[in-house]
Enzyme design. Sequence first.
Site, PDB file in Angstrom:
ATOM      1  N   TYR A   1      -0.814  -0.703  10.564  1.00 52.92           N
ATOM      2  CA  TYR A   1      -1.141  -1.133   9.191  1.00 52.92           C
ATOM      3  C   TYR A   1      -0.027  -0.677   8.251  1.00 52.92           C
ATOM      4  O   TYR A   1       0.510  -1.456   7.461  1.00 52.92           O
ATOM      5  CB  TYR A   1      -2.484  -0.526   8.770  1.00 52.92           C
ATOM      6  CG  TYR A   1      -2.873  -0.839   7.336  1.00 52.92           C
ATOM      7  CD1 TYR A   1      -3.524  -2.022   7.011  1.00 52.92           C
ATOM      8  CD2 TYR A   1      -2.588   0.071   6.304  1.00 52.92           C
ATOM      9  CE1 TYR A   1      -3.882  -2.305   5.692  1.00 52.92           C
ATOM     10  CE2 TYR A   1      -2.937  -0.204   4.989  1.00 52.92           C
ATOM     11  CZ  TYR A   1      -3.586  -1.391   4.691  1.00 52.92           C
ATOM     12  OH  TYR A   1      -3.934  -1.664   3.383  1.00 52.92           O
TER      13      TYR A   1
ATOM     14  N   SER B   1       0.860  -1.187   0.000  1.00 56.12           N
ATOM     15  CA  SER B   1       0.000   0.000   0.000  1.00 56.12           C
ATOM     16  C   SER B   1       0.899   1.241   0.000  1.00 56.12           C
ATOM     17  O   SER B   1       2.033   1.181   0.503  1.00 56.12           O
ATOM     18  CB  SER B   1      -0.866   0.019   1.269  1.00 56.12           C
ATOM     19  OG  SER B   1      -1.477   1.278   1.448  1.00 56.12           O
TER      20      SER B   1
HETATM   21  N1  LIG Z   1      -8.849  -0.955  -0.781  1.00 58.65           N
HETATM   22  C1  LIG Z   1      -7.836  -0.144  -0.544  1.00 58.65           C
HETATM   23  O1  LIG Z   1      -7.983   1.100  -0.477  1.00 58.65           O
HETATM   24  C2  LIG Z   1      -6.435  -0.716  -0.415  1.00 58.65           C
HETATM   25  C3  LIG Z   1      -5.356   0.167  -0.584  1.00 58.65           C
HETATM   26  C4  LIG Z   1      -4.065  -0.330  -0.485  1.00 58.65           C
HETATM   27  C5  LIG Z   1      -3.860  -1.667  -0.231  1.00 58.65           C
HETATM   28  N2  LIG Z   1      -4.931  -2.502  -0.048  1.00 58.65           N
HETATM   29  C6  LIG Z   1      -4.651  -3.907   0.242  1.00 58.65           C
HETATM   30  O2  LIG Z   1      -5.242  -4.712  -0.768  1.00 58.65           O
HETATM   31  C7  LIG Z   1      -5.494  -6.024  -0.259  1.00 58.65           C
HETATM   32  C8  LIG Z   1      -6.896  -6.452  -0.648  1.00 58.65           C
HETATM   33  O3  LIG Z   1      -7.824  -5.582  -0.024  1.00 58.65           O
HETATM   34  P1  LIG Z   1      -9.186  -5.140  -0.733  1.00 58.65           P
HETATM   35  O4  LIG Z   1      -9.170  -3.666  -0.800  1.00 58.65           O
HETATM   36  O5  LIG Z   1      -9.428  -5.917  -1.947  1.00 58.65           O
HETATM   37  O6  LIG Z   1     -10.204  -5.539   0.452  1.00 58.65           O
HETATM   38  P2  LIG Z   1     -11.573  -6.380   0.462  1.00 58.65           P
HETATM   39  O7  LIG Z   1     -12.411  -6.008  -0.699  1.00 58.65           O
HETATM   40  O8  LIG Z   1     -12.091  -6.204   1.838  1.00 58.65           O
HETATM   41  O9  LIG Z   1     -11.069  -7.888   0.267  1.00 58.65           O
HETATM   42  C9  LIG Z   1     -10.298  -8.530   1.256  1.00 58.65           C
HETATM   43  C10 LIG Z   1     -10.135  -9.993   0.891  1.00 58.65           C
HETATM   44  O10 LIG Z   1      -9.356 -10.634   1.934  1.00 58.65           O
HETATM   45  C11 LIG Z   1     -10.058 -11.790   2.384  1.00 58.65           C
HETATM   46  N3  LIG Z   1      -9.792 -12.036   3.806  1.00 58.65           N
HETATM   47  C12 LIG Z   1      -9.972 -11.187   4.847  1.00 58.65           C
HETATM   48  N4  LIG Z   1      -9.689 -11.798   6.007  1.00 58.65           N
HETATM   49  C13 LIG Z   1      -9.312 -13.066   5.686  1.00 58.65           C
HETATM   50  C14 LIG Z   1      -8.928 -14.194   6.454  1.00 58.65           C
HETATM   51  N5  LIG Z   1      -8.878 -14.147   7.791  1.00 58.65           N
HETATM   52  N6  LIG Z   1      -8.627 -15.338   5.812  1.00 58.65           N
HETATM   53  C15 LIG Z   1      -8.691 -15.408   4.450  1.00 58.65           C
HETATM   54  N7  LIG Z   1      -9.038 -14.366   3.671  1.00 58.65           N
HETATM   55  C16 LIG Z   1      -9.369 -13.210   4.279  1.00 58.65           C
HETATM   56  C17 LIG Z   1     -11.540 -11.477   2.136  1.00 58.65           C
HETATM   57  O11 LIG Z   1     -12.294 -12.662   1.953  1.00 58.65           O
HETATM   58  P3  LIG Z   1     -13.271 -13.378   3.037  1.00 58.65           P
HETATM   59  O12 LIG Z   1     -13.968 -12.309   3.818  1.00 58.65           O
HETATM   60  O13 LIG Z   1     -14.169 -14.231   2.174  1.00 58.65           O
HETATM   61  O14 LIG Z   1     -12.336 -14.216   3.863  1.00 58.65           O
HETATM   62  C18 LIG Z   1     -11.456 -10.733   0.816  1.00 58.65           C
HETATM   63  O15 LIG Z   1     -11.426 -11.657  -0.260  1.00 58.65           O
HETATM   64  C19 LIG Z   1      -5.246  -5.940   1.247  1.00 58.65           C
HETATM   65  O16 LIG Z   1      -3.980  -6.499   1.546  1.00 58.65           O
HETATM   66  C20 LIG Z   1      -5.249  -4.441   1.542  1.00 58.65           C
HETATM   67  O17 LIG Z   1      -4.444  -4.132   2.663  1.00 58.65           O
HETATM   68  C21 LIG Z   1      -6.218  -2.060  -0.140  1.00 58.65           C
END
Ligand SMILES: NC(=O)c1ccc[n+]([C@@H]2O[C@H](COP(=O)([O-])OP(=O)(O)OC[C@H]3O[C@@H](n4cnc5c(N)ncnc54)[C@H](OP(=O)(O)O)[C@@H]3O)[C@@H](O)[C@H]2O)c1
Length: 259
Positions: free
Chosen positions: A155, A145
């Site tokens: 984080y 990130s």
């Molecule tokens: N969105 C942003 O603004 C942003 C910015 C920078 C970086 N990121 C990073 O991008 C990555 C993906 O995030 P996203 O934005 O796509 O979020 P998201 O839409 O909330 O998706 C998160 C994913 O992680 C899975 N997950 C969460 N807890 C888990 C667990 N205990 N075991 C297995 N799977 C788990 C969820 O699936 P289930 O609930 O089905 O388990 C879901 O598929 C993360 O590492 C986040 O830190 C996000």
Amino acid sequence: MPLTRSLGTRALITGASAGIGREFAWQLAEAGLDLVLVARDKQRLDALAEELHEAHDVAVEVLPADLLTTPGIKAVEARVAASVNRIDVLVNNAGFGLRKPFDENDVDDELGMLRILVEVPLRLTHAALSHLLPAGEGVIINIASVAGFTPRGTYSAAKAWLLSFSRWANLVYKPRGVTVTAVAPGFVRTEFHQRLGGPLEHRIPDPLWLAAPDVVRVALRDARRGKAVTIPSLRYKAIVVAAKLVPDALAERLGRIGR
Ligand SMILES: NC(=O)c1ccc[n+]([C@@H]2O[C@H](COP(=O)([O-])OP(=O)(O)OC[C@H]3O[C@@H](n4cnc5c(N)ncnc54)[C@H](OP(=O)(O)O)[C@@H]3O)[C@@H](O)[C@H]2O)c1
């Protein structure tokens, strides 16, 4: 190694049920890769697997696992290390943030976040290298990130670890055929901020939002090029340069608008 390379034949994606991980699944399937989808929600994974298979005629395995539990991590590690139907692309993507500041959180919640953002990618990378290095090829993509470039709590510290780890691992393993690319997006429209709860996302100005398809397109392009770190969008490249110039105290205050 050529300047750009094909991605491989089979990818395992953690956090594939939603957001950025789900988009990786679509773009990798479109590129013709078979997939292994990991997340907790089996129903969502099954539905996605069917859609991907129908749309792109790829084989899709579903591996439901809670990566906060030891059996969950072990099951995914074993799949990544398996020599049958070998994984040659690993996308370490699953993650979440915590809403409250460090001192107000339960320390076990903090350790859970550290586990999913640091321990899980470390373990899965280690498991993947066990066969990618002998094969002399492979691609590892770690979703970090832009928060990892500034002092913004645990984080951001975890994402800084992933950036540093990926930069080092790409230096050491790329000459042996395995590239390691950290992706550092800014705010992306996914379920991430809803899962944090509350009105946080309304405080983030519109021009700062990225779309997951754009983030993943840049991530895959730069993984093919073997880059150690990629920051999707010019906006965020400029923000990262600026963040390195401003004092930590100011960066920390600006960072409070969100993750
Ligand atoms: N969105 C942003 O603004 C942003 C910015 C920078 C970086 N990121 C990073 O991008 C990555 C993906 O995030 P996203 O934005 O796509 O979020 P998201 O839409 O909330 O998706 C998160 C994913 O992680 C899975 N997950 C969460 N807890 C888990 C667990 N205990 N075991 C297995 N799977 C788990 C969820 O699936 P289930 O609930 O089905 O388990 C879901 O598929 C993360 O590492 C986040 O830190 C996000």
